[in-house]
Design a protein around this motif. Structure first.
Motif, short mmCIF file in Angstrom:
data_model
loop_
_atom_site.label_atom_id
_atom_site.label_comp_id
_atom_site.label_asym_id
_atom_site.label_seq_id
_atom_site.Cartn_x
_atom_site.Cartn_y
_atom_site.Cartn_z
N GLN A 69 0.82 -1.20 0.00
CA GLN A 69 0.00 0.00 0.00
C GLN A 69 0.86 1.26 0.00
O GLN A 69 1.81 1.38 0.78
CB GLN A 69 -0.91 0.02 1.24
N PRO A 117 -4.49 4.46 -6.89
CA PRO A 117 -3.69 3.68 -5.94
C PRO A 117 -3.24 2.36 -6.53
O PRO A 117 -3.90 1.81 -7.40
CB PRO A 117 -4.65 3.47 -4.76
N MET A 142 -3.93 -3.98 -4.69
CA MET A 142 -3.53 -4.77 -3.53
C MET A 142 -4.12 -6.16 -3.64
O MET A 142 -5.18 -6.34 -4.24
CB MET A 142 -4.03 -4.10 -2.24
#
Length: 252
Positions: free
Chosen positions: A125, A248, A251
Protein backbone atom coordinates in the motif's frame (compact mmCIF):
# COMPACT_ATOMS: atom_id res chain seq x y z
CA UNK A 1 56.10 41.65 -27.78
CA UNK A 2 58.54 42.18 -24.90
CA UNK A 3 59.79 39.48 -22.54
CA UNK A 4 57.73 40.71 -19.55
CA UNK A 5 54.53 40.64 -21.58
CA UNK A 6 55.26 37.09 -22.76
CA UNK A 7 55.83 35.95 -19.17
CA UNK A 8 52.52 37.48 -18.11
CA UNK A 9 50.72 35.63 -20.89
CA UNK A 10 52.37 32.33 -19.87
CA UNK A 11 51.49 32.90 -16.21
CA UNK A 12 47.91 33.72 -17.11
CA UNK A 13 47.68 30.57 -19.27
CA UNK A 14 49.01 28.46 -16.40
CA UNK A 15 46.48 30.07 -14.05
CA UNK A 16 43.59 29.32 -16.42
CA UNK A 17 44.73 25.71 -16.82
CA UNK A 18 45.02 25.26 -13.07
CA UNK A 19 41.59 26.82 -12.52
CA UNK A 20 40.07 24.52 -15.12
CA UNK A 21 41.66 21.47 -13.50
CA UNK A 22 40.42 22.54 -10.08
CA UNK A 23 36.90 23.07 -11.36
CA UNK A 24 36.93 19.67 -13.09
CA UNK A 25 38.10 18.05 -9.84
CA UNK A 26 35.39 19.76 -7.78
CA UNK A 27 32.71 18.71 -10.25
CA UNK A 28 33.98 15.13 -10.47
CA UNK A 29 34.11 14.71 -6.70
CA UNK A 30 30.65 16.20 -6.20
CA UNK A 31 31.83 19.24 -4.22
CA UNK A 32 30.16 21.36 -6.91
CA UNK A 33 27.14 20.04 -8.81
CA UNK A 34 26.20 21.02 -12.35
CA UNK A 35 22.55 21.21 -11.32
CA UNK A 36 21.02 22.65 -8.17
CA UNK A 37 17.24 22.64 -8.65
CA UNK A 38 15.23 25.23 -6.75
CA UNK A 39 13.74 23.81 -3.57
CA UNK A 40 10.82 26.18 -3.93
CA UNK A 41 9.98 24.81 -7.37
CA UNK A 42 10.92 21.20 -6.58
CA UNK A 43 10.34 20.62 -2.86
CA UNK A 44 10.20 16.81 -3.12
CA UNK A 45 13.54 14.98 -3.37
CA UNK A 46 14.61 11.38 -3.29
CA UNK A 47 17.38 8.92 -3.99
CA UNK A 48 17.74 5.80 -6.09
CA UNK A 49 20.05 3.08 -4.82
CA UNK A 50 21.30 -0.43 -5.44
CA UNK A 51 23.71 -2.85 -3.79
CA UNK A 52 26.53 -0.51 -4.88
CA UNK A 53 25.68 1.76 -1.92
CA UNK A 54 26.23 -1.22 0.39
CA UNK A 55 24.70 -1.22 3.86
CA UNK A 56 22.37 1.76 4.19
CA UNK A 57 21.30 3.43 7.42
CA UNK A 58 17.89 4.57 6.19
CA UNK A 59 17.07 6.59 9.30
CA UNK A 60 20.19 8.68 8.72
CA UNK A 61 19.54 9.02 5.00
CA UNK A 62 15.90 9.99 5.51
CA UNK A 63 16.87 12.92 7.73
CA UNK A 64 18.71 14.64 4.86
CA UNK A 65 15.72 16.26 3.15
CA UNK A 66 14.76 13.04 1.37
CA UNK A 67 11.12 12.07 0.87
CA UNK A 68 11.36 8.99 -1.34
CA UNK A 69 13.64 6.17 -2.40
CA UNK A 70 13.66 3.98 -5.48
CA UNK A 71 15.38 0.66 -4.89
CA UNK A 72 16.92 -1.52 -7.59
CA UNK A 73 15.15 -4.87 -7.63
CA UNK A 74 16.07 -6.71 -10.79
CA UNK A 75 17.87 -6.65 -14.11
CA UNK A 76 17.03 -8.60 -17.24
CA UNK A 77 15.53 -12.05 -16.79
CA UNK A 78 17.62 -13.41 -13.92
CA UNK A 79 19.54 -10.82 -11.91
CA UNK A 80 18.13 -9.90 -8.49
CA UNK A 81 19.73 -7.19 -6.38
CA UNK A 82 20.93 -8.84 -3.19
CA UNK A 83 20.09 -5.80 -1.04
CA UNK A 84 16.61 -5.15 -2.40
CA UNK A 85 14.52 -6.67 0.36
CA UNK A 86 16.43 -5.01 3.18
CA UNK A 87 16.52 -1.64 1.42
CA UNK A 88 12.86 -1.71 0.39
CA UNK A 89 11.44 -2.45 3.83
CA UNK A 90 14.01 -0.47 5.84
CA UNK A 91 13.37 2.65 3.72
CA UNK A 92 9.64 2.22 4.35
CA UNK A 93 10.18 1.93 8.09
CA UNK A 94 12.25 5.12 7.98
CA UNK A 95 9.18 6.97 6.73
CA UNK A 96 10.10 7.26 3.06
CA UNK A 97 7.81 6.49 0.16
CA UNK A 98 9.43 3.64 -1.71
CA UNK A 99 9.35 2.14 -5.16
CA UNK A 100 11.29 -0.49 -7.07
CA UNK A 101 13.06 -0.30 -10.39
CA UNK A 102 14.06 -2.82 -13.02
CA UNK A 103 17.06 -2.42 -15.34
CA UNK A 104 15.89 -3.30 -18.84
CA UNK A 105 17.87 -5.81 -20.90
CA UNK A 106 17.82 -5.58 -24.69
CA UNK A 107 18.67 -9.29 -24.80
CA UNK A 108 15.68 -10.62 -22.85
CA UNK A 109 11.97 -10.79 -23.58
CA UNK A 110 9.59 -8.40 -21.89
CA UNK A 111 7.68 -11.34 -20.44
CA UNK A 112 10.71 -12.95 -18.80
CA UNK A 113 11.80 -9.61 -17.35
CA UNK A 114 8.32 -9.10 -15.94
CA UNK A 115 8.41 -12.51 -14.25
CA UNK A 116 11.78 -11.69 -12.71
CA UNK A 117 10.52 -8.40 -11.29
CA UNK A 118 7.30 -9.68 -9.73
CA UNK A 119 9.19 -12.56 -8.12
CA UNK A 120 10.97 -9.97 -5.98
CA UNK A 121 8.79 -6.86 -5.63
CA UNK A 122 5.75 -7.11 -3.36
CA UNK A 123 2.45 -5.30 -3.62
CA UNK A 124 2.51 -2.72 -0.85
CA UNK A 125 0.00 0.00 0.00
CA UNK A 126 1.24 3.47 -0.93
CA UNK A 127 4.25 2.29 -2.90
CA UNK A 128 5.43 4.36 -5.85
CA UNK A 129 4.84 3.00 -9.37
CA UNK A 130 7.34 0.42 -10.66
CA UNK A 131 10.06 1.76 -12.91
CA UNK A 132 11.68 0.35 -16.03
CA UNK A 133 15.18 1.76 -16.50
CA UNK A 134 16.07 1.77 -20.20
CA UNK A 135 19.51 3.06 -21.07
CA UNK A 136 22.62 1.88 -22.87
CA UNK A 137 25.23 -0.44 -21.42
CA UNK A 138 28.35 -2.11 -22.78
CA UNK A 139 28.61 -1.66 -26.55
CA UNK A 140 24.90 -0.84 -26.90
CA UNK A 141 25.54 2.91 -27.04
CA UNK A 142 27.74 2.56 -30.10
CA UNK A 143 25.53 -0.15 -31.58
CA UNK A 144 21.96 0.55 -30.43
CA UNK A 145 19.58 -2.44 -30.53
CA UNK A 146 16.77 -2.51 -33.08
CA UNK A 147 14.22 0.19 -32.36
CA UNK A 148 11.03 -1.69 -33.17
CA UNK A 149 12.03 -4.89 -31.40
CA UNK A 150 13.07 -2.96 -28.30
CA UNK A 151 9.80 -1.04 -28.23
CA UNK A 152 7.85 -4.27 -28.64
CA UNK A 153 9.48 -5.96 -25.64
CA UNK A 154 9.33 -2.78 -23.57
CA UNK A 155 5.62 -2.42 -24.30
CA UNK A 156 5.00 -6.01 -23.18
CA UNK A 157 6.89 -5.39 -19.93
CA UNK A 158 5.06 -2.13 -19.20
CA UNK A 159 1.66 -3.64 -19.92
CA UNK A 160 2.30 -6.65 -17.70
CA UNK A 161 3.56 -4.49 -14.84
CA UNK A 162 0.46 -2.33 -15.02
CA UNK A 163 -1.75 -5.39 -14.89
CA UNK A 164 0.02 -6.72 -11.81
CA UNK A 165 0.53 -3.55 -9.78
CA UNK A 166 -2.58 -1.68 -10.89
CA UNK A 167 -0.71 1.46 -11.92
CA UNK A 168 1.24 2.47 -15.00
CA UNK A 169 4.98 2.02 -14.71
CA UNK A 170 7.41 4.89 -15.02
CA UNK A 171 10.10 4.90 -17.68
CA UNK A 172 13.56 6.00 -16.50
CA UNK A 173 15.84 6.89 -19.37
CA UNK A 174 18.71 8.97 -20.70
CA UNK A 175 18.48 11.58 -23.43
CA UNK A 176 19.81 9.32 -26.20
CA UNK A 177 17.69 6.32 -25.24
CA UNK A 178 14.66 8.59 -24.94
CA UNK A 179 15.12 9.97 -28.44
CA UNK A 180 15.61 6.52 -29.94
CA UNK A 181 12.97 4.45 -28.13
CA UNK A 182 10.53 6.61 -26.17
CA UNK A 183 9.94 9.94 -27.90
CA UNK A 184 6.53 10.38 -29.52
CA UNK A 185 5.33 7.11 -27.97
CA UNK A 186 4.44 5.59 -24.58
CA UNK A 187 2.37 8.64 -23.67
CA UNK A 188 0.56 6.74 -20.91
CA UNK A 189 3.78 6.25 -18.94
CA UNK A 190 5.36 9.03 -16.91
CA UNK A 191 8.99 9.85 -17.63
CA UNK A 192 11.92 9.90 -15.22
CA UNK A 193 14.80 11.52 -17.09
CA UNK A 194 18.48 11.54 -16.28
CA UNK A 195 20.12 14.90 -17.00
CA UNK A 196 23.13 15.68 -14.81
CA UNK A 197 24.48 18.67 -16.76
CA UNK A 198 21.40 20.77 -17.53
CA UNK A 199 17.71 20.91 -16.72
CA UNK A 200 16.05 18.36 -19.03
CA UNK A 201 14.17 19.36 -22.16
CA UNK A 202 12.58 16.34 -23.83
CA UNK A 203 12.79 16.35 -27.61
CA UNK A 204 9.04 15.85 -28.09
CA UNK A 205 8.21 18.68 -25.64
CA UNK A 206 6.76 16.21 -23.17
CA UNK A 207 6.86 16.98 -19.46
CA UNK A 208 8.88 14.77 -17.15
CA UNK A 209 7.65 13.53 -13.76
CA UNK A 210 11.01 12.79 -12.07
CA UNK A 211 14.41 14.26 -12.82
CA UNK A 212 17.71 12.67 -11.78
CA UNK A 213 19.73 15.86 -11.57
CA UNK A 214 22.96 14.41 -10.20
CA UNK A 215 24.80 11.14 -9.79
CA UNK A 216 27.61 12.73 -7.75
CA UNK A 217 25.93 13.65 -4.48
CA UNK A 218 27.48 12.57 -1.19
CA UNK A 219 25.14 11.93 1.73
CA UNK A 220 25.61 10.30 5.11
CA UNK A 221 24.26 6.84 5.81
CA UNK A 222 25.77 4.32 3.38
CA UNK A 223 29.07 2.49 3.20
CA UNK A 224 29.25 0.75 -0.16
CA UNK A 225 31.96 0.71 -2.77
CA UNK A 226 30.09 3.54 -4.52
CA UNK A 227 30.76 6.75 -2.61
CA UNK A 228 28.20 8.77 -4.56
CA UNK A 229 24.43 8.58 -4.64
CA UNK A 230 21.84 9.59 -7.26
CA UNK A 231 19.45 12.36 -6.23
CA UNK A 232 16.17 13.22 -7.94
CA UNK A 233 13.31 15.69 -7.78
CA UNK A 234 9.59 15.24 -8.38
CA UNK A 235 7.78 17.64 -10.71
CA UNK A 236 5.11 18.82 -8.30
CA UNK A 237 4.21 19.92 -4.82
CA UNK A 238 4.37 17.86 -1.64
CA UNK A 239 0.59 17.46 -1.78
CA UNK A 240 0.75 16.25 -5.39
CA UNK A 241 3.48 13.81 -4.48
CA UNK A 242 1.44 12.43 -1.58
CA UNK A 243 -1.38 11.70 -4.04
CA UNK A 244 0.91 10.28 -6.75
CA UNK A 245 -0.03 8.21 -8.65
CA UNK A 246 -3.64 9.31 -8.91
CA UNK A 247 -4.80 5.71 -8.97
CA UNK A 248 -3.69 3.68 -5.94
CA UNK A 249 -1.63 0.57 -6.47
CA UNK A 250 -3.59 -2.68 -6.66
CA UNK A 251 -3.53 -4.77 -3.53
CA UNK A 252 -3.97 -8.52 -3.15
Amino acid sequence: MNVIHKKRIRLFSVFLAAAALLMAFLLYTGVILFNNPSREIYPVRGVDVSHHQGKIDWDTLARQDIQFAYIKATEGSNFKDKNFQENFFSASRAGLRVGAYHFFSYDSSGESQYMNFISVVPLQQGMLPPVVDIEFYGAKKEHPPDRQQTKKELRILLRRLEGHYGTKALIYTTDKAYRLYIADDFYDNDIWIRSVFTEPALTDKRRWKFWQYTNREKLAGYQGREEYIDVNVFAGTEREFAAYPERPSAMP
